[in-house]
Write a protein that holds these residues in place. Structure first.
Motif, PDB file in Angstrom:
ATOM      1  N   VAL A  51      47.361  25.914  13.102  1.00  0.00           N
ATOM      2  CA  VAL A  51      46.038  26.541  13.042  1.00  0.00           C
ATOM      3  C   VAL A  51      45.123  25.951  14.121  1.00  0.00           C
ATOM      4  CG1 VAL A  51      43.937  26.701  11.655  1.00  0.00           C
ATOM      5  CG2 VAL A  51      46.145  27.217  10.620  1.00  0.00           C
ATOM      6  N   THR A  52      45.178  24.645  14.298  1.00  0.00           N
ATOM      7  CA  THR A  52      44.347  24.007  15.315  1.00  0.00           C
ATOM      8  C   THR A  52      44.745  24.458  16.712  1.00  0.00           C
ATOM      9  OG1 THR A  52      44.034  22.050  13.911  1.00  0.00           O
ATOM     10  CG2 THR A  52      43.585  21.796  16.264  1.00  0.00           C
ATOM     11  N   ALA A  53      46.048  24.512  16.993  1.00  0.00           N
ATOM     12  CA  ALA A  53      46.508  24.953  18.316  1.00  0.00           C
ATOM     13  C   ALA A  53      46.063  26.377  18.603  1.00  0.00           C
ATOM     14  CB  ALA A  53      48.026  24.849  18.398  1.00  0.00           C
ATOM     15  N   THR A  54      46.116  27.243  17.595  1.00  0.00           N
ATOM     16  CA  THR A  54      45.680  28.629  17.782  1.00  0.00           C
ATOM     17  C   THR A  54      44.186  28.689  18.067  1.00  0.00           C
ATOM     18  OG1 THR A  54      47.415  29.454  16.315  1.00  0.00           O
ATOM     19  CG2 THR A  54      45.532  30.901  16.693  1.00  0.00           C
ATOM     20  N   CYS A  55      43.411  27.927  17.309  1.00  0.00           N
ATOM     21  CA  CYS A  55      41.962  27.953  17.506  1.00  0.00           C
ATOM     22  C   CYS A  55      41.556  27.300  18.823  1.00  0.00           C
ATOM     23  CB  CYS A  55      41.261  27.286  16.322  1.00  0.00           C
ATOM     24  SG  CYS A  55      41.375  28.278  14.806  1.00  0.00           S
ATOM     25  N   VAL A  56      42.385  26.408  19.350  1.00  0.00           N
ATOM     26  CA  VAL A  56      42.149  25.872  20.685  1.00  0.00           C
ATOM     27  C   VAL A  56      42.217  27.004  21.707  1.00  0.00           C
ATOM     28  CG1 VAL A  56      43.207  24.495  22.522  1.00  0.00           C
ATOM     29  CG2 VAL A  56      42.792  23.478  20.291  1.00  0.00           C
ATOM     30  N   LEU A  57      43.233  27.870  21.578  1.00  0.00           N
ATOM     31  CA  LEU A  57      43.339  29.028  22.480  1.00  0.00           C
ATOM     32  C   LEU A  57      42.103  29.919  22.379  1.00  0.00           C
ATOM     33  CD1 LEU A  57      47.015  30.349  22.233  1.00  0.00           C
ATOM     34  CD2 LEU A  57      45.976  29.011  24.051  1.00  0.00           C
ATOM     35  N   LEU A  58      41.668  30.168  21.147  1.00  0.00           N
ATOM     36  CA  LEU A  58      40.518  31.052  20.939  1.00  0.00           C
ATOM     37  C   LEU A  58      39.246  30.451  21.516  1.00  0.00           C
ATOM     38  CD1 LEU A  58      41.202  32.021  17.203  1.00  0.00           C
ATOM     39  CD2 LEU A  58      42.067  33.120  19.270  1.00  0.00           C
ATOM     40  N   THR A  59      39.076  29.138  21.356  1.00  0.00           N
ATOM     41  CA  THR A  59      37.887  28.460  21.882  1.00  0.00           C
ATOM     42  C   THR A  59      37.917  28.382  23.400  1.00  0.00           C
ATOM     43  OG1 THR A  59      37.797  27.131  19.858  1.00  0.00           O
ATOM     44  CG2 THR A  59      36.499  26.365  21.727  1.00  0.00           C
ATOM     45  N   LEU A  60      39.098  28.083  23.950  1.00  0.00           N
ATOM     46  CA  LEU A  60      39.237  28.013  25.399  1.00  0.00           C
ATOM     47  C   LEU A  60      38.843  29.326  26.058  1.00  0.00           C
ATOM     48  CD1 LEU A  60      42.559  26.042  26.024  1.00  0.00           C
ATOM     49  CD2 LEU A  60      40.288  25.406  26.832  1.00  0.00           C
ATOM     50  N   ASP A  61      39.155  30.443  25.405  1.00  0.00           N
ATOM     51  CA  ASP A  61      38.883  31.728  26.029  1.00  0.00           C
ATOM     52  C   ASP A  61      37.409  32.069  26.081  1.00  0.00           C
ATOM     53  OD1 ASP A  61      41.159  34.186  26.597  1.00  0.00           O
ATOM     54  OD2 ASP A  61      41.857  32.217  26.031  1.00  0.00           O
ATOM     55  N   ILE A  62      36.560  31.246  25.457  1.00  0.00           N
ATOM     56  CA  ILE A  62      35.118  31.417  25.606  1.00  0.00           C
ATOM     57  C   ILE A  62      34.646  30.761  26.900  1.00  0.00           C
ATOM     58  CG2 ILE A  62      32.860  30.880  24.628  1.00  0.00           C
ATOM     59  CD1 ILE A  62      34.111  30.975  21.865  1.00  0.00           C
ATOM     60  N   THR A  63      35.146  29.545  27.178  1.00  0.00           N
ATOM     61  CA  THR A  63      34.634  28.773  28.311  1.00  0.00           C
ATOM     62  C   THR A  63      35.547  28.743  29.523  1.00  0.00           C
ATOM     63  OG1 THR A  63      35.601  26.721  27.421  1.00  0.00           O
ATOM     64  CG2 THR A  63      33.364  27.264  26.743  1.00  0.00           C
ATOM     65  N   ILE A  64      36.831  29.032  29.340  1.00  0.00           N
ATOM     66  CA  ILE A  64      37.782  28.874  30.442  1.00  0.00           C
ATOM     67  C   ILE A  64      37.526  29.869  31.571  1.00  0.00           C
ATOM     68  CG2 ILE A  64      39.563  30.459  29.585  1.00  0.00           C
ATOM     69  CD1 ILE A  64      41.648  28.373  30.380  1.00  0.00           C
TER      70      ILE A  64
END
Length: 517
Positions: free
Chosen positions: A17-30
Motif C-alpha cells: 500500500v505504501t509503495a503504491t501511494c508513493v507512486l500516486l504522490t510522486l505523480d503530483i510533484t514529479i
C-alpha cells in the motif's frame, strides 16, 4: 510485530500500500521539473502546462470521498486494485500522448484512478495491524509518502535527463502490474461485498463546480476577466458548488459530512491543510519555470537545486513528529506557517543576474515551515472527532490537500501571468515595440520560453528583450512570494484561532501542554 492473519502477513499490506501511494504522490510533484521539456516536445502555453498538474490533482480530490465510501461498502482491496489498474492504464496513455490535450485528459483519468487506490490505503493498513503496531505502521506510511512528494522533482529530473519526460509516466505501468499482482497474493481479500448508495448529485456538482472555477482562473487572462467565457465558467462553477453544499446539508447520505465543520478545530485543520498545499505544491511549478528559464538549468539540475526545499520538508516533518508530544499543536502549526511565510517573502531576494543560491534561504525556510505543519493537521483532524467518524475525517482532510494543489497552481498562475504582462508592457526598453509583439513576448515568458524569444522580436531588440524577460520573470516570482506569504500568515492566524486543546480533550485525546488558542 502482529502475527499473520489467515496466512497474510501485515508487513506485506503496509509495504504494498505504501509503495503504491508513493507512486500516486510522486505523480503530483514529479512532473514539475518536466514542464519545460513537455512544452518544447508537445508545444503549449502556460495554461496548458498548468493543467498537466491541475488535471491530476483536481480529479484526485473530486472523487476521493466517493472512492472511500465505495471501498468501505464493497471491499477495500477490490477498490484499491481497480484504482491501481486505472492509474496504470492512464499512465500508459500519458507516456504515449501525442499532444498536450491528450496528456491532460489522461492526467485527469490518472487522477481518478489514483483516488480510488489512495482512498482505502489507510483502512487496509489499519485492518492489518492493531494497537501500538497500527500507530507505528501509519507513521511509517505517512513519513514515506511525504518523503516521496518532497523528492519528486529530483526523481523527475533524473528520468527526464536519463531517458525522456515520457518515462515518468511509462515507468508506472510495469510497477503497477507488479504491485497489483503482489497485492492479489499477499493482501487479505475483502470480507465485505455489499452495495452503497452513491451521492450522484454531490459527485457531479463538486466535480463541475471545481473544474469550472479552476478553468476560469486558468483561462481568465487569455479570455479576459470580464469576458463572456470567463464569467460563464465562473458562474457555472459557483452555482454548482452552491448546489453541492445545499445537497450535502440536506442529503441523507452526503458525500461531505458538513457536521464535522461544526467542530472548530476540525475546520482549522481542514482549511490549513488546503492552504499548506496551496502555497507549496501550488508554487512549485513556477519555481521550476523560473530556474529553467532565468538560470538555464535542465530538468535534473532544477531537481538538484530544489533538494534544499525537499530535504528541509523532510526535516520539518520529522521535527514535527518529535515536537507534537511536547508543545501544543496549535502553536506548532502557527510557528510552521510563520516560518513558511518568511521563506515565501524571501523569494524577493531572487536576482535576475545573480546566482541561484540567493533562493536558498527561501527554499530552506519554506521547506522547514511546511514540514512542521504536517503532523498537527492530521493529528487534530483525527483527535477532535468521535472514533467512529475518523475514517470520514481522514477522507475530508485527504481531499482538501490535492484541491489545495490544484487551486494553488491556478491562482499562482493568474498572478504569475498578470505580473509578467505588466512588467513587459511597462518596460521602457520595449516602448518602441507594438502591442502585438509585447503580448507575444509576455506569453512566451509566461510559459518559461525565454530561449524562444529571439524568434518573436526584431534582431536588434533581442538582447534587450532577454534582459527584460529575466527581470520580468524574477519580478513575477517575487510577487508570488508576497502573495504566498500573505496566505501563509492567514493560515498561521487560523491555526492559532481555530485549533483548541479543549476540543481534543473533549474526545478523549490529550495534548502535552495547555494551548491558549
Amino acid at each position: 510485530m502482529n502475527p499473520p492473519v489467515g496466512g497474510y502477513r501485515p508487513g506485506w499490506a503496509l509495504a504494498l500500500v505504501t509503495a503504491t501511494c508513493v507512486l500516486l504522490t510522486l505523480d503530483i510533484t514529479i512532473v514539475n521539473v518536466a514542464l519545460p521539456t513537455i512544452r518544447d516536445s508537445l508545444g503549449s502555453d502556460l495554461s496548458g502546462l498548468q493543467w498537466v498538474i491541475t488535471a491530476y490533482t483536481l480529479a484526485f480530490g473530486s472523487v476521493l470521498l466517493t472512492a472511500g465510501s465505495l471501498a468501505d461498502a464493497t471491499g477495500r482491496r477490490k477498490i484499491f486494485l481497480g484504482g491501481l489498474a486505472v492509474f496504470s492504464l492512464a499512465s500508459l496513455v500519458c507516456g504515449l500522448a501525442p499532444s498536450v490535450a491528450v496528456l491532460n485528459i489522461a492526467r485527469g483519468v490518472q487522477g481518478l484512478g489514483g483516488a480510488f487506490a489512495f482512498a482505502p490505503a489507510m483502512a487496509i493498513i489499519a485492518a492489518s495491524y492493531g494497537g501500538a503496531a497500527r500507530t507505528k505502521a501509519i507513521a511509517i506510511f505517512g513519513a514515506v509518502t511525504m518523503a516521496a512528494g518532497a523528492l519528486g522533482p529530483l526523481a523527475g529530473g533524473a528520468l527526464v535527463e536519463a531517458v525522456s519526460w515520457r518515462s515518468m509516466f511509462l515507468v508506472n505501468v510495469p510497477l503497477g502490474i507488479v504491485l497489483g499482482w503482489l497485492t492479489l497474493r499477499k493482501v487479505a481479500p475483502d470480507t465485505r461485498t455489499g452495495a452503497v448508495r452513491i451521492d450522484v448529485v454531490g459527485v457531479v456538482t463538486l466535480a463541475v463546480g471545481l473544474s469550472c472555477v479552476t478553468l476560469a482562473l486558468l483561462r481568465g487572462e487569455e479570455q479576459g476577466w470580464t469576458g463572456g467565457a470567463t464569467l460563464t465558467q465562473a458562474g457555472i462553477g459557483v452555482v454548482a458548488l452552491g448546489v453541492f453544499l445545499l445537497s450535502q446539508a440536506r442529503g441523507r447520505r452526503p458525500l461531505l459530512d458538513l457536521s464535522l465543520f461544526g467542530i472548530r478545530s476540525f475546520t482549522g485543520a481542514a482549511v490549513t491543510a488546503l492552504l499548506a498545499r496551496l502555497v507549496s505544491f501550488g508554487l512549485l511549478a513556477y519555481l521550476v519555470l523560473y530556474l529553467g528559464a532565468v538560470h538555464s538549468y535542465d530538468a535534473f539540475d532544477v531537481g538538484i537545486r530544489l533538494l534544499a526545499l525537499s530535504l528541509m520538508l523532510v526535516v520539518g516533518g520529522l521535527t514535527s513528529v518529535a515536537l507534537a508530544s511536547r508543545i501544543p499543536l496549535a502553536a506548532l502549526s502557527t510557528a510552521g506557517f510563520l516560518i513558511a511565510a518568511a521563506g515565501l517573502f524571501a523569494l524577493l531576494l531572487a536576482d535576475a543576474t545573480g546566482p541561484w543560491t540567493r533562493l536558498l534561504p527561501a527554499l530552506m525556510l519554506l521547506g522547514l515551515g511546511l514540514g512542521l505543519v504536517t503532523t498537527p493537521g492530521m493529528t487534530v483532524a483525527m483527535g477532535v472527532v468521535p472514533a467512529a467518524r475518523t475514517g470520514v475525517a481522514s477522507g475530508v482532510i485527504n481531499s482538501f490537500m490535492p484541491l489545495g494543489t490544484a487551486l494553488g497552481t491556478a491562482l499562482f498562475g493568474v498572478v504569475f501571468s498578470t505580473r509578467i504582462h505588466q512588467s513587459v508592457q511597462e518596460a521602457p526598453a520595449l516602448a518602441a515595440l507594438d502591442a502585438t509583439t509585447t503580448s507575444r513576448i509576455a506569453d512566451a515568458l509566461g510559459a518559461g520560453r525565454l530561449d524562444a524569444l529571439a524568434a518573436a522580436v526584431p534582431a536588434g531588440a533581442r538582447e534587450t528583450v532577454i534582459v527584460v524577460g529575466r527581470e520580468a520573470l524574477t519580478d513575477a516570482l517575487g510577487t508570488l512570494g508576497v502573495v504566498g506569504a500573505a496566505m501563509a500568515v492567514l493560515a498561521a492566524l487560523l491555526s492559532a484561532l481555530l485549533i483548541r486543546s479543549r476540543d481534543l480533550r473533549h474526545t478523549g485525546a490529550a495534548e502535552p501542554a495547555e494551548s491558549t488558542a
